[in-house]
Write a protein that holds these residues in place. Structure first.
Motif, PDB file in Angstrom:
ATOM      1  N   PRO A  48     -74.577  36.961 -42.460  1.00 39.31           N
ATOM      2  CA  PRO A  48     -74.874  36.623 -43.865  1.00 39.31           C
ATOM      3  C   PRO A  48     -73.872  37.268 -44.828  1.00 39.31           C
ATOM      4  N   GLY A  49     -73.356  36.464 -45.745  1.00 41.73           N
ATOM      5  CA  GLY A  49     -72.422  36.943 -46.750  1.00 41.73           C
ATOM      6  C   GLY A  49     -70.964  36.883 -46.351  1.00 41.73           C
ATOM      7  N   VAL A  50     -70.667  36.524 -45.095  1.00 41.28           N
ATOM      8  CA  VAL A  50     -69.286  36.453 -44.615  1.00 41.28           C
ATOM      9  C   VAL A  50     -68.714  35.066 -44.914  1.00 41.28           C
ATOM     10  N   THR A  51     -67.448  35.008 -45.309  1.00 41.25           N
ATOM     11  CA  THR A  51     -66.754  33.737 -45.488  1.00 41.25           C
ATOM     12  C   THR A  51     -65.904  33.453 -44.256  1.00 41.25           C
ATOM     13  N   LYS A  52     -65.568  32.182 -44.052  1.00 38.57           N
ATOM     14  CA  LYS A  52     -64.807  31.827 -42.860  1.00 38.57           C
ATOM     15  C   LYS A  52     -63.396  32.401 -42.876  1.00 38.57           C
ATOM     16  N   GLU A  53     -62.870  32.712 -44.080  1.00 36.74           N
ATOM     17  CA  GLU A  53     -61.544  33.310 -44.154  1.00 36.74           C
ATOM     18  C   GLU A  53     -61.535  34.748 -43.624  1.00 36.74           C
ATOM     19  N   GLU A  54     -62.702  35.395 -43.584  1.00 35.89           N
ATOM     20  CA  GLU A  54     -62.789  36.773 -43.090  1.00 35.89           C
ATOM     21  C   GLU A  54     -62.786  36.849 -41.566  1.00 35.89           C
ATOM     22  N   LEU A  55     -63.032  35.732 -40.902  1.00 34.65           N
ATOM     23  CA  LEU A  55     -63.164  35.748 -39.439  1.00 34.65           C
ATOM     24  C   LEU A  55     -61.807  35.919 -38.773  1.00 34.65           C
ATOM     25  N   LYS A  56     -61.769  36.818 -37.799  1.00 33.78           N
ATOM     26  CA  LYS A  56     -60.569  37.058 -37.008  1.00 33.78           C
ATOM     27  C   LYS A  56     -60.718  36.545 -35.577  1.00 33.78           C
ATOM     28  N   ARG A  57     -61.935  36.483 -35.100  1.00 33.12           N
ATOM     29  CA  ARG A  57     -62.181  35.967 -33.759  1.00 33.12           C
ATOM     30  C   ARG A  57     -63.529  35.242 -33.740  1.00 33.12           C
ATOM     31  N   VAL A  58     -63.674  34.357 -32.753  1.00 28.01           N
ATOM     32  CA  VAL A  58     -64.885  33.554 -32.646  1.00 28.01           C
ATOM     33  C   VAL A  58     -65.291  33.467 -31.176  1.00 28.01           C
ATOM     34  N   LEU A  59     -66.588  33.510 -30.925  1.00 26.14           N
ATOM     35  CA  LEU A  59     -67.147  33.444 -29.578  1.00 26.14           C
ATOM     36  C   LEU A  59     -67.814  32.094 -29.364  1.00 26.14           C
ATOM     37  N   SER A  60     -67.714  31.543 -28.149  1.00 23.71           N
ATOM     38  CA  SER A  60     -68.469  30.341 -27.785  1.00 23.71           C
ATOM     39  C   SER A  60     -68.173  29.975 -26.334  1.00 23.71           C
ATOM     40  N   HIS A  61     -68.855  28.929 -25.874  1.00 24.94           N
ATOM     41  CA  HIS A  61     -68.594  28.389 -24.543  1.00 24.94           C
ATOM     42  C   HIS A  61     -67.187  27.786 -24.522  1.00 24.94           C
ATOM     43  N   PRO A  62     -66.467  27.900 -23.393  1.00 23.92           N
ATOM     44  CA  PRO A  62     -65.096  27.373 -23.334  1.00 23.92           C
ATOM     45  C   PRO A  62     -64.976  25.914 -23.762  1.00 23.92           C
ATOM     46  N   GLN A  63     -65.944  25.064 -23.366  1.00 23.52           N
ATOM     47  CA  GLN A  63     -65.856  23.661 -23.767  1.00 23.52           C
ATOM     48  C   GLN A  63     -66.040  23.486 -25.264  1.00 23.52           C
ATOM     49  N   ALA A  64     -66.936  24.254 -25.857  1.00 19.58           N
ATOM     50  CA  ALA A  64     -67.134  24.161 -27.300  1.00 19.58           C
ATOM     51  C   ALA A  64     -65.875  24.593 -28.048  1.00 19.58           C
ATOM     52  N   LEU A  65     -65.234  25.648 -27.558  1.00 18.97           N
ATOM     53  CA  LEU A  65     -63.993  26.098 -28.185  1.00 18.97           C
ATOM     54  C   LEU A  65     -62.899  25.042 -28.058  1.00 18.97           C
ATOM     55  N   ALA A  66     -62.805  24.416 -26.889  1.00 16.29           N
ATOM     56  CA  ALA A  66     -61.796  23.381 -26.678  1.00 16.29           C
ATOM     57  C   ALA A  66     -62.052  22.165 -27.562  1.00 16.29           C
ATOM     58  N   GLN A  67     -63.320  21.857 -27.824  1.00 18.13           N
ATOM     59  CA  GLN A  67     -63.656  20.699 -28.639  1.00 18.13           C
ATOM     60  C   GLN A  67     -63.430  20.948 -30.138  1.00 18.13           C
ATOM     61  N   CYS A  68     -63.175  22.206 -30.511  1.00 21.67           N
ATOM     62  CA  CYS A  68     -62.912  22.552 -31.914  1.00 21.67           C
ATOM     63  C   CYS A  68     -61.509  23.123 -32.074  1.00 21.67           C
ATOM     64  N   GLU A  69     -60.591  22.718 -31.224  1.00 25.62           N
ATOM     65  CA  GLU A  69     -59.240  23.277 -31.169  1.00 25.62           C
ATOM     66  C   GLU A  69     -58.521  23.190 -32.512  1.00 25.62           C
ATOM     67  N   MET A  70     -58.535  22.055 -33.156  1.00 24.46           N
ATOM     68  CA  MET A  70     -57.763  21.854 -34.382  1.00 24.46           C
ATOM     69  C   MET A  70     -58.283  22.726 -35.525  1.00 24.46           C
ATOM     70  N   THR A  71     -59.599  22.767 -35.694  1.00 24.43           N
ATOM     71  CA  THR A  71     -60.177  23.561 -36.780  1.00 24.43           C
ATOM     72  C   THR A  71     -59.915  25.045 -36.586  1.00 24.43           C
ATOM     73  N   LEU A  72     -60.123  25.542 -35.369  1.00 25.62           N
ATOM     74  CA  LEU A  72     -59.933  26.968 -35.107  1.00 25.62           C
ATOM     75  C   LEU A  72     -58.472  27.364 -35.206  1.00 25.62           C
ATOM     76  N   SER A  73     -57.586  26.471 -34.778  1.00 21.70           N
ATOM     77  CA  SER A  73     -56.156  26.761 -34.878  1.00 21.70           C
ATOM     78  C   SER A  73     -55.712  26.849 -36.335  1.00 21.70           C
ATOM     79  N   SER A  74     -56.248  25.962 -37.185  1.00 22.36           N
ATOM     80  CA  SER A  74     -55.876  25.976 -38.605  1.00 22.36           C
ATOM     81  C   SER A  74     -56.333  27.259 -39.293  1.00 22.36           C
ATOM     82  N   LEU A  75     -57.409  27.875 -38.784  1.00 23.05           N
ATOM     83  CA  LEU A  75     -57.905  29.121 -39.358  1.00 23.05           C
ATOM     84  C   LEU A  75     -57.242  30.350 -38.733  1.00 23.05           C
ATOM     85  N   GLY A  76     -56.480  30.138 -37.654  1.00 20.90           N
ATOM     86  CA  GLY A  76     -55.810  31.254 -37.002  1.00 20.90           C
ATOM     87  C   GLY A  76     -56.764  32.231 -36.347  1.00 20.90           C
ATOM     88  N   ILE A  77     -57.843  31.717 -35.761  1.00 21.71           N
ATOM     89  CA  ILE A  77     -58.895  32.559 -35.178  1.00 21.71           C
ATOM     90  C   ILE A  77     -58.666  32.722 -33.680  1.00 21.71           C
TER      91      ILE A  77
END
Length: 395
Positions: free
Chosen positions: A197-226
């Motif tokens: 709560p209270g965190v913005t997406k620009e503050e995120l440095k790393r993200v956790l998830s299942h490998p397939q979920a991460l692969a399915q969001c490749e473009m968005t996560l890459s654009s954020l540099g996470i």
């Protein structure tokens, strides 16, 4: 009342002749047809013993007097000699399809799934049975075993994703466990970026998830540099974010997971492909009785004899009867070697012996499906019906 005996799909070797009815009128594409087909049927074991009259039948005859007594008693004795029951209402009632199916809302049904509360598999279970009691399992195999041991009534497990492809582990577990496919669920996947709560997406440095979920969001996560870190499932990733309390760490999971674990949704639908659909199968100890009142799908697995064009012939048995195949998956048999090596360590390469999993749009109640599997048996060394079940036509 559901019968406790396990119905088994099987085929009878004894030919059955049906005057005036034939499978196909002529031989096509060079394939010979044996009109004495193998009959596929569902044999219910123990149904007779499970269904008994609740009220016992009295042996004594009614106390009648006068001229009526001799005639009435004689009629009762005649009926008993012909095997008739005194009171037809006391006879056991035959089972119907509604007796063998679960309530439509899933009440009083325990459904196992893989993952933690908030996983997409739990969403699929609740779509199939809205009021069920969901039971989380740490691994896919634990969900299969829970059904076999009567700890739960059903299991809902993923089998394929429109982006990530097939879940090979569950294909392998299908043959290790004697469960039946009784339904399918198609679920629209909505990956969300979650944070404390209270965190913005620009503050995120790393993200956790299942490998397939991460692969399915490749473009968005890459654009954020996470930086991406793998987790066993999406709900576990959300739980880990809460437990660590790190403001620079987020998770990719469902909107329901955010609600369960008290996380904020920083972005929705971050998957690269909007048409991201996961298909789940519903497993039970007993098969359902297939019908023709709605679209049905049947799943089978088989192995083939060696020879040129055998796979073509196996698939042709469905095409020649106008049966649409919706899924074909091959898995190598682990018991068969890839190479044969002699004492001098010189061997000839051998191809894998494959198991073929096929889903087709037809019910086992339809003669064309029975004929197709009877014809397929001519080329197959092994053939098993995994289930014949209603199709989910609404993602």
């Amino acid at each position: 009342m559901a019968a406790k005996g396990a119905p088994i799909w099987g085929y009878a070797k004894t030919p059955c002749s049906h005057p005036g009815i034939s499978d196909l009128g002529s031989t096509r594409s060079g394939l010979a047809f044996n009109l004495s087909f193998r009959k596929w049927e569902c044999c219910c074991l123990g149904v007779a013993s499970a269904q008994r009259a609740i009220t016992p039948v009295e042996d004594e005859k009614p106390n009648l007097t006068g001229a009526e007594s001799s005639g009435a008693i004689q009629q009762i004795e005649d009926n008993e000699s012909r095997g008739f029951h005194k009171d037809m209402n006391l006879l056991p009632k035959p089972l119907t399809a509604s007796d063998l199916s679960s309530p439509s809302d899933g009440s009083k049904v325990r459904v196992a799934y893989q993952g933690l509360p908030g996983a997409y598999s739990e969403d699929a279970a609740l779509k199939a049975y809205p009021k069920c009691e969901t039971v989380p399992c740490d691994q896919f195999e634990a969900a299969f075993t829970a059904v076999e041991l009567w700890l739960v009534d059903k299991a809902v497990l993923p089998i394929e994703n429109s982006v990530g492809g097939s879940i090979h582990r569950n294909y392998d577990l299908l043959l290790r466990h004697r469960l039946h496919i009784v339904g399918e669920v198609q679920l629209q996947v909505n990956h969300c970026l979650l944070g404390l709560p209270g965190v913005t997406k620009e503050e995120l440095k790393r993200v956790l998830s299942h490998p397939q979920a991460l692969a399915q969001c490749e473009m968005t996560l890459s654009s954020l540099g996470i930086v991406r870190i793998n987790a066993d499932d999406t709900a576990l990733a959300a739980q880990m974010v809460v437990s660590t309390g790190l403001r620079n760490t987020g998770a990719v999971a469902s909107a329901r997971a955010a609600k369960i674990y008290g996380l904020d949704i920083l972005a929705e639908k971050i998957q690269d492909d909007d048409d991201n659909i996961s298909r789940f199968l519903i497993f039970a100890r007993e098969p359902i009785i297939p019908g023709t009142d709605r679209p049905y799908k049947t799943s089978v697995v088989f192995t083939l004899e060696e020879g040129p064009g055998v796979l073509f012939k196996a698939l042709a048995v469905f095409a020649l009867r106008g049966i649409n195949l919706t899924k074909i998956e091959s898995r190598p048999q682990r018991q068969r070697p890839l190479r044969v090596v002699d004492d001098s360590n010189e061997g000839s390469a051998k191809y894998f012996d494959y198991l073929f999993y096929i889903d087709f749009e037809a019910s086992m109640a339809e003669p064309r499906a029975q004929y197709a599997l009877g014809h397929l048996q001519e080329f197959a060394r092994f053939l098993r019906v995994l289930g014949s079940y209603p199709m989910d036509t609404i993602p």
